[in-house]
Design a protein around this motif. Structure first.
Motif, short mmCIF file in Angstrom:
data_model
loop_
_atom_site.label_atom_id
_atom_site.label_comp_id
_atom_site.label_asym_id
_atom_site.label_seq_id
_atom_site.Cartn_x
_atom_site.Cartn_y
_atom_site.Cartn_z
N SER A 2 0.63 -1.13 -0.10
CA SER A 2 -0.02 0.16 -0.05
C SER A 2 0.89 1.06 0.09
O SER A 2 1.93 1.28 0.66
CB SER A 2 -0.99 -0.04 1.21
OG SER A 2 -2.04 -1.17 1.30
N ASP A 3 0.33 2.10 -0.76
CA ASP A 3 1.05 3.44 -0.78
C ASP A 3 0.65 4.44 0.44
O ASP A 3 -0.37 4.36 0.97
CB ASP A 3 0.76 4.23 -1.99
CG ASP A 3 1.28 3.67 -3.32
OD1 ASP A 3 2.27 2.85 -3.46
OD2 ASP A 3 0.46 3.79 -4.33
N ILE A 4 1.87 5.14 0.94
CA ILE A 4 1.65 5.88 2.08
C ILE A 4 1.90 7.22 1.77
O ILE A 4 3.16 7.75 1.34
CB ILE A 4 2.51 5.61 3.30
CG1 ILE A 4 2.35 3.94 3.68
CG2 ILE A 4 2.63 6.39 4.54
CD1 ILE A 4 3.60 3.61 4.70
N PRO A 9 -0.73 12.49 7.96
CA PRO A 9 0.01 12.55 9.23
C PRO A 9 0.20 11.12 9.77
O PRO A 9 1.04 10.97 10.46
CB PRO A 9 -0.87 13.48 9.96
CG PRO A 9 -2.48 13.28 9.31
CD PRO A 9 -1.93 13.11 7.82
N VAL A 10 -0.91 10.19 9.69
CA VAL A 10 -0.94 8.83 10.03
C VAL A 10 0.26 8.03 9.34
O VAL A 10 1.15 7.41 10.00
CB VAL A 10 -2.12 7.91 9.96
CG1 VAL A 10 -2.05 6.52 10.44
CG2 VAL A 10 -3.14 8.84 10.82
N GLY A 11 0.30 8.17 8.11
CA GLY A 11 1.49 7.78 7.40
C GLY A 11 3.03 8.09 7.78
O GLY A 11 3.74 7.33 8.03
N GLU A 12 2.95 9.24 7.99
CA GLU A 12 4.15 9.91 8.47
C GLU A 12 4.66 9.43 9.65
O GLU A 12 5.65 9.05 10.24
CB GLU A 12 4.15 11.49 8.55
CG GLU A 12 4.04 12.13 7.11
CD GLU A 12 3.89 13.76 7.34
OE1 GLU A 12 3.76 14.25 8.53
OE2 GLU A 12 4.00 14.35 6.33
N ALA A 13 3.68 9.25 10.62
CA ALA A 13 3.77 8.70 12.03
C ALA A 13 4.18 7.16 11.99
O ALA A 13 5.26 6.78 12.71
CB ALA A 13 2.57 8.71 12.87
N PHE A 14 3.60 6.38 10.98
CA PHE A 14 3.96 4.99 10.88
C PHE A 14 5.55 4.99 10.26
O PHE A 14 6.30 4.12 10.66
CB PHE A 14 2.97 4.53 9.78
CG PHE A 14 3.39 3.09 9.41
CD1 PHE A 14 3.04 2.02 10.40
CD2 PHE A 14 4.27 2.81 8.54
CE1 PHE A 14 3.40 0.71 10.19
CE2 PHE A 14 4.56 1.22 8.11
CZ PHE A 14 4.00 0.53 8.89
N GLU A 15 5.90 5.98 9.26
CA GLU A 15 7.03 5.88 8.72
C GLU A 15 8.05 6.11 9.69
O GLU A 15 9.28 5.76 9.59
CB GLU A 15 7.15 7.02 7.38
CG GLU A 15 6.58 6.33 6.17
CD GLU A 15 7.04 5.18 5.48
OE1 GLU A 15 8.35 4.83 5.66
OE2 GLU A 15 6.25 4.28 5.40
N ALA A 16 7.96 6.83 10.59
CA ALA A 16 9.00 7.13 11.72
C ALA A 16 9.02 6.05 12.52
O ALA A 16 10.38 5.94 13.18
CB ALA A 16 8.51 8.36 12.57
N GLN A 17 8.19 5.10 12.52
CA GLN A 17 8.27 4.11 13.48
C GLN A 17 8.84 2.70 12.56
O GLN A 17 9.19 1.68 13.32
CB GLN A 17 7.20 3.48 14.04
CG GLN A 17 6.47 4.42 14.85
CD GLN A 17 7.24 4.50 16.37
OE1 GLN A 17 7.90 3.67 16.79
NE2 GLN A 17 7.33 5.78 16.91
N ARG A 18 8.93 2.95 11.25
CA ARG A 18 9.34 1.71 10.11
C ARG A 18 10.51 0.83 10.55
O ARG A 18 10.29 -0.33 10.69
CB ARG A 18 9.00 1.96 8.84
CG ARG A 18 9.32 0.96 7.94
CD ARG A 18 9.49 1.36 6.43
NE ARG A 18 8.12 1.60 6.02
CZ ARG A 18 7.31 0.88 5.44
NH1 ARG A 18 7.42 -0.27 5.46
NH2 ARG A 18 6.12 1.18 4.97
N ASP A 19 11.58 1.65 10.78
CA ASP A 19 13.01 1.07 11.15
C ASP A 19 12.66 0.20 12.46
O ASP A 19 13.32 -1.06 12.31
CB ASP A 19 14.04 2.04 11.11
CG ASP A 19 14.30 2.64 9.64
OD1 ASP A 19 13.80 2.18 8.71
OD2 ASP A 19 14.90 3.42 9.59
#
Length: 294
Positions: A2-4, A9-19
């Protein structure tokens, strides 16, 4: 996948946690491909959830990743001989000239492969409790919720796993004791001594075999012992010698023509072999810096 959207803002928050989430999943599963799949599934679940009701996104995502990883680990137990895409980590093979004190130190100091294979040998619930608490500082209350158990039960699971991990670094047992166990395993395999193999194998031993088609996993002492008699006892190897593989006691065998047949590394905990990592892929063996046959 899925594209983010970067504007989400939810996608950005998720990307900050991805690693961090990827690291959690990889420690749980030992596979980069599976870890990526778990993180993507966590994103899909988040995208379907009302983010406004999540008060601690990092904690919520860790819980989701933990639960998905636990499901993957449990599914592996139902199909233990599945082949996984990930290769084993690069192995450093050195000659083992005997139980000298400096070898004990080398074994005690080398924790990379030891930690990996011991984690692989843990039960799913033990592995989750240990990884989440000891490596990522997740409270036992949250771990208990993932496992459907109490915080005290989760704490006991982590403690049990911790003892197994720490046992790999005991210098006194590292050299002499482990070598004796490995030698007993090899002798029993050569002579077709099934009962002798069972005496040195942990009931839940995990064998990982790096083949040209991927890593094949076999679980349980009975299956591992039967396979060991077939491989080691078949007489395919003309020569072999004891080695250290990333500091763990190991064994290299060669064919009659001098080409390497296999590299084996053993993790021994409390006089039992809990994990065996084996490389039989000819291409990988050819790329390894192996000592000369004795």
């Amino acid at each position: 996948m899925s594209d983010i959207s970067p504007a989400d803002p939810v996608g950005e928050a998720f990307e900050a946690q991805r690693d961090r989430l990827r690291a959690v999943a990889h420690r749980m599963l030992g596979s980069h491909a599976d870890a990526e799949d778990v993180v993507q599934e966590a994103w899909l679940r988040l995208s379907r959830h009302d983010a406004a009701t999540i008060h601690n996104l990092a904690g919520w995502l860790t819980t989701v990743v933990g639960r998905i990883s636990l499901d993957v680990l449990r599914s592996r137990q139902t199909r233990p001989e599945a082949s996984y895409d990930d290769r084993m980590t690069e192995l450093v093979v050195t000659a083992d000239d005997g139980p000298a004190p400096e070898d004990d130190v080398a074994l005690a100091d080398s924790v990379g492969l030891a930690l990996l294979v011991v984690l692989e040998s843990l039960r799913p619930s033990e592995r989750l409790a240990f990884v989440l608490h000891d490596l990522f500082a997740v409270p036992f209350e949250e771990i208990g919720q993932i496992l459907g158990r109490s915080a005290d039960a989760a704490k006991m699971l982590a403690s049990r796993a911790r003892r197994k991990v720490r046992a790999t670094g005991r210098p006194a047992a590292a050299g002499r004791g482990r070598r004796e166990v490995v030698q007993a395993f090899l002798a029993a395999a050569r002579h077709g001594d099934f009962e002798g193999l069972l005496r040195v194998l942990d009931p839940e031993v995990r064998l990982s075999v790096d083949t040209p088609g991927g890593v094949v996993v076999v679980l349980g002492a009975t299956k591992v012992a039967a396979g060991a008699i077939g491989r080691v006892g078949a007489g395919a190897a003309a020569r072999g010698r004891g080695v250290l593989v990333d500091g763990l006691p190991g064994f290299v065998s060669w064919r009659e023509d001098g080409t390497p047949l296999s590299v084996m590394a053993f993790t021994v905990v409390e006089d039992r072999i809990v994990a065996i990592a084996t490389v039989i892929d000819p291409a990988r063996l050819a790329s390894m810096d192996l000592p000369d046959p004795e």
